[in-house]
Design an enzyme around this catalytic site. Sequence first.
Site, short mmCIF file in Angstrom:
data_model
loop_
_atom_site.label_atom_id
_atom_site.label_comp_id
_atom_site.label_asym_id
_atom_site.label_seq_id
_atom_site.Cartn_x
_atom_site.Cartn_y
_atom_site.Cartn_z
N CYS A 27 -19.35 -54.14 -62.15
CA CYS A 27 -18.15 -54.97 -62.30
C CYS A 27 -18.56 -56.36 -62.80
O CYS A 27 -19.47 -56.47 -63.62
CB CYS A 27 -17.43 -55.00 -60.95
SG CYS A 27 -15.71 -55.54 -60.95
N THR A 28 -17.93 -57.40 -62.35
CA THR A 28 -18.26 -58.74 -62.83
C THR A 28 -19.60 -59.25 -62.28
O THR A 28 -20.00 -60.38 -62.60
CB THR A 28 -17.15 -59.74 -62.50
OG1 THR A 28 -16.82 -59.64 -61.10
CG2 THR A 28 -15.90 -59.43 -63.31
#
Lengths: 233, 233
Positions: free
Chosen positions: B102-103
């Site tokens: 993800c981020t």
Amino acid sequence: MAKLVIGMVAFEQATNLDFTGPLEVFGKLAGCEVQICAKTRDLVACEGLSVIRPTVTFADCPQVDVLFVPGGPGQIDVMTDDETIGFVARQGQAAQWVTAVCTGSLILGAAGLLQGYRAACHWMSRDQLPLFGAEPVNQRVVFDRNRVTGGGVTAGIDFGFALAARLVGDPAARRLQLALEYAPEPPFDCGLPERADPDTVTDLLGRAAGLLERRWAASRTAADRLNQRGTGQ
Amino acid sequence: MAKLVIGMVAFEQATNLDFTGPLEVFGKLAGCEVQICAKTRDLVACEGLSVIRPTVTFADCPQVDVLFVPGGPGQIDVMTDDETIGFVARQGQAAQWVTAVCTGSLILGAAGLLQGYRAACHWMSRDQLPLFGAEPVNQRVVFDRNRVTGGGVTAGIDFGFALAARLVGDPAARRLQLALEYAPEPPFDCGLPERADPDTVTDLLGRAAGLLERRWAASRTAADRLNQRGTGQ
């Protein structure tokens, strides 16, 4: 309008992904409030290094609208734990939705909540459901009237989105599925015994033999107690 | 033989499913030991009701073999947090595998660990990767030499099994995929913007606009700092 209360039961040695998959979905639904219910407010140690922090005790928990029960190794002890089974039975009688993932469906069974219902369970323990009058179904997510059950561990994510669609409608469920980027690409096609090669299945069942034996024993005791209580309700 | 140490970084307001998906896999690998690394040993509050309990502080953490970083709303503050970025940069220089979901890949970027690498990220924030010299790839899991990155949130499970196969071999990874019954069946086919209907995409991007603006600002600041440090290493 009052929020829909989703009560998620936590217990020692639960499998955290059984719990976190649905929680990540339920926690983001507009108009819903999640309560994490346990014997005490103390931190609950899951299988492995994960922990769950309860928000309410069984004693203080209001009637929930959605009851959810995860599975995992700790499910075995829960099966004969009067306090937890009593909470699940009480809440399950009046909840709008009675739900579980993985071996959590055996806990619903022990609480007398699956008699005459079709249900899913972790594939290795699905054959224990008939002890509780439930019909095992080899399906990722099973809806039978207001009972909703999912298969093993990761099925909780599919279960979560499927139930979310019923609780808040398809558009909101779709939006959340996009937000959580749920477009799975498993590296292998072996997540079910029908798809895995025989060696993998045999190997895993061999390693799980002791666990499955203890689970069977707990299910038999729980089923005896349920029968002694009548319908268990 | 010494165990392979898998260090998983925890921070406030991380998305718990980013973390728990891989943890459920890594925690069951023979010959591997998971350490959950944070600033202190205090409980870390994730986004929503989830918590993570660290096993070791950044200061006390030995060199890990596998470094893992999750994402989530809290990633924004981490981008300019010298203590966490410093830990990731230090560990990432010597780790055998440098990974994120993800981020979390933006955090690897801020630590100077993705310069010249292809990487995945949550689809909404993938276009921020070039700020850190990384090439964004629209792919669920991206291996580039020893950098392994996954897409948004639920990609962590695909990432976990794919990396597990490299760490302990295909047979053990397959067995675990069967144990976790990972044969996903998403209720909708909308987990990527390319597959979702335009209204869903527009609606979600509208709701996320503020978050994305804050993330862009943090990434720009982090990229400036990285450039001032030279290679960031």
